[in-house]
Write a protein that holds these residues in place. Structure first.
Motif, mmCIF file in Angstrom:
data_model
loop_
_atom_site.group_PDB
_atom_site.id
_atom_site.type_symbol
_atom_site.label_atom_id
_atom_site.label_comp_id
_atom_site.label_asym_id
_atom_site.label_seq_id
_atom_site.Cartn_x
_atom_site.Cartn_y
_atom_site.Cartn_z
ATOM 1 N N VAL A 33 47.520 45.256 18.727
ATOM 2 C CA VAL A 33 47.383 44.644 20.465
ATOM 3 C C VAL A 33 46.119 44.730 20.478
ATOM 4 N N VAL A 34 44.972 43.210 20.662
ATOM 5 C CA VAL A 34 44.236 43.358 21.591
ATOM 6 C C VAL A 34 43.778 43.144 22.419
ATOM 7 N N LEU A 35 43.205 43.830 22.935
ATOM 8 C CA LEU A 35 43.490 43.655 24.761
ATOM 9 C C LEU A 35 41.445 43.679 24.671
ATOM 10 N N SER A 36 41.296 42.641 25.428
ATOM 11 C CA SER A 36 40.183 41.813 25.321
ATOM 12 C C SER A 36 39.778 41.482 26.617
ATOM 13 N N GLY A 37 38.637 40.123 26.818
ATOM 14 C CA GLY A 37 37.990 39.983 28.069
ATOM 15 C C GLY A 37 38.333 38.681 28.809
ATOM 16 N N GLY A 38 37.632 38.014 29.806
ATOM 17 C CA GLY A 38 36.542 39.066 30.225
ATOM 18 C C GLY A 38 36.335 40.762 29.561
ATOM 19 N N GLU A 39 36.183 41.167 30.708
ATOM 20 C CA GLU A 39 35.740 43.326 30.107
ATOM 21 C C GLU A 39 37.673 43.782 30.506
ATOM 22 N N CYS A 40 38.317 44.127 29.498
ATOM 23 C CA CYS A 40 38.939 44.494 29.942
ATOM 24 C C CYS A 40 39.051 46.154 30.287
ATOM 25 N N THR A 41 37.889 46.649 30.211
ATOM 26 C CA THR A 41 38.038 48.372 30.625
ATOM 27 C C THR A 41 37.387 48.675 32.465
ATOM 28 N N MET A 42 37.686 46.887 32.537
ATOM 29 C CA MET A 42 37.290 46.943 33.995
ATOM 30 C C MET A 42 38.797 46.487 35.005
ATOM 31 N N HIS A 43 39.507 46.717 34.666
ATOM 32 C CA HIS A 43 41.123 46.761 35.422
ATOM 33 C C HIS A 43 41.298 48.088 35.441
ATOM 34 N N LYS A 44 41.812 48.556 36.651
ATOM 35 C CA LYS A 44 41.858 49.692 37.341
ATOM 36 C C LYS A 44 43.466 50.357 36.744
ATOM 37 N N ASN A 45 44.565 49.547 36.430
ATOM 38 C CA ASN A 45 45.086 50.555 35.509
ATOM 39 C C ASN A 45 45.697 50.121 34.139
ATOM 40 N N LEU A 46 44.244 49.959 33.223
ATOM 41 C CA LEU A 46 44.283 49.740 31.747
ATOM 42 C C LEU A 46 44.459 51.096 31.527
ATOM 43 N N ILE A 47 44.598 51.955 31.583
ATOM 44 C CA ILE A 47 45.400 53.244 30.840
ATOM 45 C C ILE A 47 46.549 53.410 31.059
ATOM 46 N N PRO A 48 47.179 53.293 32.157
ATOM 47 C CA PRO A 48 48.657 53.529 32.264
ATOM 48 C C PRO A 48 49.092 52.529 31.590
ATOM 49 N N VAL A 83 35.430 54.420 31.074
ATOM 50 C CA VAL A 83 36.952 54.423 30.458
ATOM 51 C C VAL A 83 37.116 54.759 29.075
ATOM 52 N N LEU A 84 35.824 54.218 27.912
ATOM 53 C CA LEU A 84 36.299 54.507 26.579
ATOM 54 C C LEU A 84 36.694 55.817 26.881
ATOM 55 N N GLN A 85 36.055 56.833 27.606
ATOM 56 C CA GLN A 85 36.047 58.338 26.913
ATOM 57 C C GLN A 85 37.344 58.630 27.044
ATOM 58 N N GLN A 86 37.997 58.113 28.313
ATOM 59 C CA GLN A 86 39.521 58.614 28.848
ATOM 60 C C GLN A 86 40.397 58.002 27.386
ATOM 61 N N LEU A 87 40.299 56.796 27.662
ATOM 62 C CA LEU A 87 40.919 56.232 26.464
ATOM 63 C C LEU A 87 40.908 56.728 25.232
ATOM 64 N N MET A 88 39.790 57.405 24.306
ATOM 65 C CA MET A 88 39.512 58.202 23.012
ATOM 66 C C MET A 88 39.990 59.479 23.412
ATOM 67 N N ALA A 89 39.719 59.968 24.160
ATOM 68 C CA ALA A 89 39.927 61.535 24.844
ATOM 69 C C ALA A 89 41.934 62.070 24.800
ATOM 70 N N LYS A 90 42.512 60.344 25.505
ATOM 71 C CA LYS A 90 43.943 60.339 25.248
ATOM 72 C C LYS A 90 44.393 59.689 24.356
ATOM 73 N N GLU A 91 43.069 59.451 23.120
ATOM 74 C CA GLU A 91 44.235 58.371 21.618
ATOM 75 C C GLU A 91 45.030 57.961 21.441
ATOM 76 N N LEU A 92 44.299 56.658 23.018
ATOM 77 C CA LEU A 92 44.862 55.845 23.247
ATOM 78 C C LEU A 92 44.401 54.574 23.179
ATOM 79 N N ILE A 93 43.443 54.363 21.859
ATOM 80 C CA ILE A 93 43.577 53.070 21.270
ATOM 81 C C ILE A 93 42.914 53.439 19.428
ATOM 82 N N ASP A 94 42.723 53.087 18.659
ATOM 83 C CA ASP A 94 42.564 53.325 17.626
ATOM 84 C C ASP A 94 42.047 52.389 16.771
#
Length: 183
Positions: free
Chosen positions: A25-40, A63-74
């Motif tokens: 799945v590709v999460l794109s824009g606008g800017e997807c990292t602005m969405h408050k519920n992106l991580i869940p 947000v990018l750091q949190q996604l990487m720390a939780k190993e949520l993005i490839d």
């Protein structure tokens, strides 16, 4: 799908029907990292077994750091809009330091990523592009750097004329950066 809104629940329901048919799945824009519920949301996508790619302008390094720390993005595609001296003019924002922090995070992590720039002759000329490549080299980035042409007739930061100049493609690749043109 075009313009419109679709809920996270609708996306997840759709993805459930595509298990073993789609890989990512590709999460794109606008800017997807602005969405408050992106991580869940990404946690739910990963739970379904999909890889996740994020397209970002780097404006939300936390947000990018949190996604990487939780190993949520490839994979990450990081948009490099302009050099620091032209960033405000091109983006109409003062987010270069956030972009720089996001680049640093990606360089320090093992997640695969690419850097890309959208070229429009009224915003970025060849000297600017060379300056951006030097910046990437100075930050120890190596690998592919993608230049994609601006698509006219879409709503953007303002009323831009057609991008009029072609880029001389042969003179940008360096020892450490392979410049690739898309479109």
């Amino acid at each position: 799908m075009g313009k419109g809104k679709i809920s996270f629940d609708e996306v997840l329901a759709f993805l459930t029907t595509r298990k073993n048919l789609l890989d990512a799945v590709v999460l794109s824009g606008g800017e997807c990292t602005m969405h408050k519920n992106l991580i869940p949301f990404v946690e739910q996508i990963k739970a379904l077994g999909f890889d996740v790619k994020v397209d970002t302008n780097g404006s939300n390094p936390e947000v990018l750091q949190q996604l990487m720390a939780k190993e949520l993005i490839d994979f990450v595609a990081l948009d490099f809009k302009a050099s620091e001296s032209k960033y405000i003019k091109v983006t109409q924002s003062n987010l270069f330091s956030a972009f720089e922090k996001s680049l640093h995070l990606l360089l320090q992590n093992k997640i695969p990523f690419e850097v890309r720039t959208t070229f429009h002759s009224d915003l970025i000329d060849e000297p600017e592009l060379r300056s951006m490549i030097r910046y990437l080299e100075n930050k120890q980035y190596s690998g592919d750097y993608y230049i994609q042409h601006f698509v006219n007739n879409v709503e953007t930061i303002g009323d831009l004329p057609r991008s009029s100049r072609e880029i001389e493609k042969n003179f940008f690749t360096t020892r450490t950066i392979q410049v690739n043109f898309r479109g």
